[in-house]
Scaffold this active site. Structure first.
Site, PDB file in Angstrom:
ATOM      1  N   TRP A   1      26.975  51.657 103.795  1.00 33.61           N
ATOM      2  CA  TRP A   1      25.933  52.700 103.856  1.00 33.61           C
ATOM      3  C   TRP A   1      24.605  52.047 104.257  1.00 33.61           C
ATOM      4  CZ3 TRP A   1      27.176  57.780 103.096  1.00 33.61           C
ATOM      5  CH2 TRP A   1      26.117  58.687 103.067  1.00 33.61           C
TER       6      TRP A   1
ATOM      7  N   HIS B   1      30.228  49.816  96.332  1.00 36.17           N
ATOM      8  CA  HIS B   1      30.729  50.961  97.110  1.00 36.17           C
ATOM      9  C   HIS B   1      31.096  50.511  98.520  1.00 36.17           C
ATOM     10  CE1 HIS B   1      29.503  54.036  94.053  1.00 36.17           C
ATOM     11  NE2 HIS B   1      28.832  52.976  93.657  1.00 36.17           N
TER      12      HIS B   1
ATOM     13  N   HIS C   1      36.761  52.813  98.259  1.00 35.15           N
ATOM     14  CA  HIS C   1      36.280  52.578  96.896  1.00 35.15           C
ATOM     15  C   HIS C   1      36.330  53.832  96.032  1.00 35.15           C
ATOM     16  CE1 HIS C   1      32.615  54.204  98.754  1.00 35.15           C
ATOM     17  NE2 HIS C   1      32.271  54.571  97.532  1.00 35.15           N
TER      18      HIS C   1
ATOM     19  N   ASP D   1      34.279  55.997  93.057  1.00 35.07           N
ATOM     20  CA  ASP D   1      32.990  56.244  92.403  1.00 35.07           C
ATOM     21  C   ASP D   1      33.239  56.509  90.920  1.00 35.07           C
ATOM     22  OD1 ASP D   1      31.630  56.132  94.793  1.00 35.07           O
ATOM     23  OD2 ASP D   1      31.049  58.247  94.816  1.00 35.07           O
TER      24      ASP D   1
ATOM     25  N   HIS E   1      27.915  56.814  88.508  1.00 32.93           N
ATOM     26  CA  HIS E   1      27.190  56.728  89.780  1.00 32.93           C
ATOM     27  C   HIS E   1      26.174  57.872  89.895  1.00 32.93           C
ATOM     28  CE1 HIS E   1      26.507  55.736  93.932  1.00 32.93           C
ATOM     29  NE2 HIS E   1      27.247  56.675  94.449  1.00 32.93           N
TER      30      HIS E   1
ATOM     31  N   HIS F   1      29.046  65.273  94.963  1.00 30.78           N
ATOM     32  CA  HIS F   1      29.127  64.211  93.940  1.00 30.78           C
ATOM     33  C   HIS F   1      28.827  64.780  92.547  1.00 30.78           C
ATOM     34  CE1 HIS F   1      28.855  61.066  97.151  1.00 30.78           C
ATOM     35  NE2 HIS F   1      29.357  60.259  96.234  1.00 30.78           N
TER      36      HIS F   1
ATOM     37  N   GLU G   1      36.510  57.270  98.300  1.00 29.48           N
ATOM     38  CA  GLU G   1      35.827  57.384  99.586  1.00 29.48           C
ATOM     39  C   GLU G   1      36.267  56.237 100.482  1.00 29.48           C
ATOM     40  OE1 GLU G   1      31.739  59.487  97.915  1.00 29.48           O
ATOM     41  OE2 GLU G   1      31.924  57.325  97.793  1.00 29.48           O
TER      42      GLU G   1
HETATM   43 ZN   LIG Z   1      30.705  55.708  96.459  1.00 29.47          ZN
END
Ligand SMILES: [Zn+2]
Length: 206
Positions: free
Chosen positions: A16, A46, A50, A52, A56, A157, A169
């Site tokens: 990201w 992440h 992965h 979450d 998170h 989320h 994800e």
């Molecule tokens: Zn994540």
């Protein structure tokens, strides 16, 4: 048959924007005359494929080591959806009926894990609210996020965390036929962690 549905962890893997990329630091190396090979890992939790943790999103919610292992192991269904880039998948986009408590969505909108692109598809809150009454406890997607890139408020989320539905994800699903499988994708037991890379595998009956 076993299908590996995780991304290779390497320095080529995109993360990201602004997050800590994966790096494997070589500490000892046979080629350098060392008696063994030894490396250290530096990465966002992440990274690539992965899980979450609910933590998170929410402070008083389970951390990754507190997530029930049952989320990540058991019957799952891979569903392929045809949606344009940068759109949220709605219930009407799913032609298959829900037949397993773990749903993995193949959108094909993030085809190259070495290049971060913002126009990936994601889940809609409506889809999550439609899946929960059908007994779904984990939703996975083949993109970097269950939320659209532009959705800074992370509505999906938050909905998943509130309903205690787990998320995977960064899945790699392009090579796997849609259908029913067993999922095996437990996160690492990182104490207090907000997420963890997973080695995600689906197994079909021979
Ligand atoms: Zn994540």
């Amino acid at each position: 048959v076993l299908y590996d549905i995780s991304s290779p962890l390497s320095e080529r893997l995109a993360v990201w924007p602004g997050d800590v990329p994966f790096r494997r630091e070589i500490r000892c190396d046979h080629a350098a005359g060392d008696p063994y090979a030894l490396s250290a890992l530096h990465t966002t939790a992440h990274v690539g494929t992965h899980a979450d943790a609910f933590r998170h999103l929410r402070n008083a919610a389970p951390t990754i080591d507190e997530m029930d292992l049952d989320y990540y192991i058991g019957p799952c269904q891979i569903i392929r959806v045809q949606v344009p880039s940068a759109t949220a998948v709605n219930p009407s986009d799913l032609s298959d009926s829900i037949q397993a408590p773990r749903i993995l969505l193949a959108t094909g909108t993030y085809p190259d894990e070495t290049r971060f692109t913002e126009n990936f598809a994601a889940l809609s809150v409506e889809l999550v609210d439609w899946l929960i009454p059908q007994g779904v406890k984990l939703i996975g997607i083949d993109t970097p996020s269950v939320d659209l890139f532009r959705d800074d408020a992370l509505p999906v989320h938050h909905r998943l965390a509130a309903a205690r539905v787990a998320a995977l994800e960064g899945l790699r699903l392009a090579h796997v036929p849609p259908g029913l499988y067993e999922l095996i994708a437990p996160p690492l037991r990182i104490a207090g962690g907000d997420g963890s890379p997973v080695r995600a595998i689906v197994r079909s009956e021979p």
